[in-house]
Design a protein around this motif. Structure first.
Motif, mmCIF file in Angstrom:
data_model
loop_
_atom_site.group_PDB
_atom_site.id
_atom_site.type_symbol
_atom_site.label_atom_id
_atom_site.label_comp_id
_atom_site.label_asym_id
_atom_site.label_seq_id
_atom_site.Cartn_x
_atom_site.Cartn_y
_atom_site.Cartn_z
ATOM 1 N N ALA A 40 0.817 -1.218 0.000
ATOM 2 C CA ALA A 40 0.000 0.000 0.000
ATOM 3 C C ALA A 40 0.852 1.270 0.000
ATOM 4 O O ALA A 40 0.677 2.158 0.829
ATOM 5 N N GLY A 41 1.794 1.357 -0.920
ATOM 6 C CA GLY A 41 2.634 2.544 -1.039
ATOM 7 C C GLY A 41 3.925 2.479 -0.254
ATOM 8 O O GLY A 41 4.804 3.313 -0.445
ATOM 9 N N ASP A 42 4.046 1.514 0.651
ATOM 10 C CA ASP A 42 5.272 1.343 1.433
ATOM 11 C C ASP A 42 6.049 0.140 0.915
ATOM 12 O O ASP A 42 5.501 -0.746 0.254
ATOM 13 N N LEU A 43 7.344 0.115 1.248
ATOM 14 C CA LEU A 43 8.178 -1.045 0.973
ATOM 15 C C LEU A 43 8.658 -1.586 2.314
ATOM 16 O O LEU A 43 9.431 -0.934 3.019
ATOM 17 N N LEU A 44 8.170 -2.753 2.684
ATOM 18 C CA LEU A 44 8.516 -3.367 3.958
ATOM 19 C C LEU A 44 9.538 -4.468 3.723
ATOM 20 O O LEU A 44 9.487 -5.172 2.713
ATOM 21 N N SER A 45 10.458 -4.628 4.647
ATOM 22 C CA SER A 45 11.494 -5.643 4.432
ATOM 23 C C SER A 45 11.849 -6.356 5.728
ATOM 24 O O SER A 45 11.673 -5.826 6.827
ATOM 25 N N PHE A 46 12.316 -7.572 5.569
ATOM 26 C CA PHE A 46 12.903 -8.331 6.678
ATOM 27 C C PHE A 46 14.074 -9.130 6.113
ATOM 28 O O PHE A 46 14.186 -9.334 4.899
ATOM 29 N N ASP A 47 14.970 -9.552 6.993
ATOM 30 C CA ASP A 47 16.184 -10.246 6.562
ATOM 31 C C ASP A 47 16.097 -11.740 6.843
ATOM 32 O O ASP A 47 15.429 -12.172 7.797
ATOM 33 N N VAL A 48 16.803 -12.494 6.016
ATOM 34 C CA VAL A 48 16.939 -13.938 6.216
ATOM 35 C C VAL A 48 18.414 -14.283 6.097
ATOM 36 O O VAL A 48 19.066 -13.923 5.112
ATOM 37 N N TRP A 49 18.924 -14.959 7.125
ATOM 38 C CA TRP A 49 20.343 -15.362 7.128
ATOM 39 C C TRP A 49 20.434 -16.861 6.929
ATOM 40 O O TRP A 49 19.836 -17.644 7.674
ATOM 41 N N ALA A 50 21.199 -17.272 5.937
ATOM 42 C CA ALA A 50 21.428 -18.689 5.674
ATOM 43 C C ALA A 50 22.838 -19.058 6.134
ATOM 44 O O ALA A 50 23.667 -18.165 6.375
ATOM 45 N N PRO A 51 23.144 -20.332 6.254
ATOM 46 C CA PRO A 51 24.499 -20.719 6.673
ATOM 47 C C PRO A 51 25.540 -20.293 5.642
ATOM 48 O O PRO A 51 25.221 -20.050 4.476
ATOM 49 N N ARG A 52 26.764 -20.227 6.097
ATOM 50 C CA ARG A 52 27.866 -19.911 5.180
ATOM 51 C C ARG A 52 27.916 -20.965 4.083
ATOM 52 O O ARG A 52 27.782 -22.157 4.350
ATOM 53 N N HIS A 53 28.098 -20.524 2.855
ATOM 54 C CA HIS A 53 28.130 -21.466 1.740
ATOM 55 C C HIS A 53 29.332 -22.393 1.828
ATOM 56 O O HIS A 53 30.404 -22.014 2.302
ATOM 57 N N ALA A 54 29.147 -23.623 1.364
ATOM 58 C CA ALA A 54 30.224 -24.612 1.333
ATOM 59 C C ALA A 54 30.850 -24.619 -0.063
ATOM 60 O O ALA A 54 30.145 -24.491 -1.068
ATOM 61 N N PHE A 55 32.164 -24.761 -0.112
ATOM 62 C CA PHE A 55 32.876 -24.787 -1.391
ATOM 63 C C PHE A 55 33.823 -25.965 -1.434
ATOM 64 O O PHE A 55 34.361 -26.385 -0.400
ATOM 65 N N ARG A 56 34.030 -26.498 -2.615
ATOM 66 C CA ARG A 56 35.046 -27.521 -2.809
ATOM 67 C C ARG A 56 36.240 -26.889 -3.507
ATOM 68 O O ARG A 56 36.141 -25.790 -4.075
ATOM 69 N N SER A 57 37.369 -27.552 -3.481
ATOM 70 C CA SER A 57 38.557 -27.032 -4.130
ATOM 71 C C SER A 57 38.342 -26.966 -5.638
ATOM 72 O O SER A 57 37.745 -27.859 -6.237
ATOM 73 N N VAL A 58 38.825 -25.891 -6.246
ATOM 74 C CA VAL A 58 38.729 -25.764 -7.702
ATOM 75 C C VAL A 58 40.119 -25.919 -8.341
ATOM 76 O O VAL A 58 40.314 -25.575 -9.509
ATOM 77 N N ASP A 59 41.064 -26.446 -7.576
ATOM 78 C CA ASP A 59 42.419 -26.643 -8.082
ATOM 79 C C ASP A 59 42.417 -27.802 -9.077
ATOM 80 O O ASP A 59 42.107 -28.939 -8.724
#
Length: 246
Positions: free
Chosen positions: A104-123
């Motif tokens: 209704a004319g406003d922009l409302l927001s809330f945050d969502v935190w997810a776990p740190r992303h997991a990565f594998r070696s790219v070597d």
């Protein structure tokens, strides 16, 4: 174990945060629901949506009838996804996310935190054969990279929709680390980057000022989209002495 943390609007303490584990779901909307997120605004549907935790990412369902929701990455430079009305279980890949609801004319927001992303070696040095040609061959020690960093700085520092700096502003920003910088040098490096990254202004662009702006916008968009410049790279804008001290 909890994997997703939902931070309500105007959250004042850790106790107000909502935590859900993999496989769990919570609803959000105007109506109060046990364990869900209540957003008390007349422009928010009684049942506006649902959040589901799934390992290292989460899913968003838009249960409104006619409003698109936007999920932004506050740490990115304009990265966002749109979730259309009625879309169910849209995957959200950001570690930190800001969900924005038009109300209704406003922009409302809330945050969502997810776990740190997991990565594998790219070597891949152990693989046989020739190496892969780099997609973008940029030398971070060259002047052109400092120009590119100055061009992207505002958007990297949390202002994804900030206007790009004018050439005169880039000159002033680079002067502490490049005392002899000039407008012509900045123009030359912008042209060089446009060639190096295989960018060309569109055929509808006309006039030298517009051509330069078109190149700047194209360069910044490409650099930010593919992480050619990151916030850590802004160190190249520091005065030479302070960089040497580090």
């Amino acid at each position: 174990m909890y994997s997703i943390i939902v931070v309500p609007p105007s959250c004042g303490s850790v106790a107000e945060q909502l935590r859900i584990g993999t496989g769990e779901r919570i609803e959000f909307g105007r109506a109060e629901s046990g364990g869900g997120l209540t957003i008390a605004h007349a422009g928010v549907p009684r049942l506006a949506g649902e959040i589901a935790a799934h390992r290292t990412f989460w899913l968003l369902s838009n249960l409104s009838e006619d409003q698109t929701y936007v999920v932004e990455n506050p740490e990115g430079a304009g990265e966002h996804i749109k979730v259309a009305p009625g879309r169910v279980d849209a995957p959200v890949p950001f570690e930190l996310s800001r969900v924005t609801l038009p109300a209704a004319g406003d922009l409302l927001s809330f945050d969502v935190w997810a776990p740190r992303h997991a990565f594998r070696s790219v070597d891949r040095r152990a693989l046989d054969g020739t190496g892969t040609v780099p997609a973008f061959a940029l030398d971070r020690t060259k002047r052109y990279f400092a120009v590119l960093a100055a061009l992207c700085e505002r958007r990297l520092r949390g202002e994804p929709r900030a206007p790009l700096p004018a050439v005169e502003e880039i000159v002033e920003r680079l002067r502490p680390s490049w005392p002899k910088v000039s407008r012509s040098a900045v123009y030359w490096n912008i042209d060089y980057l446009a060639v190096k990254l295989r960018l060309r202004p569109g055929p509808e662009v006309a006039g030298p000022g517009q051509r330069t702006h078109g190149k700047k916008e194209s360069l910044a968009s490409l650099a930010l989209r593919f992480d050619l410049v990151r916030e850590d790279d802004l160190l190249v804008l520091a005065p030479v002495a302070s960089r040497a001290e580090r």
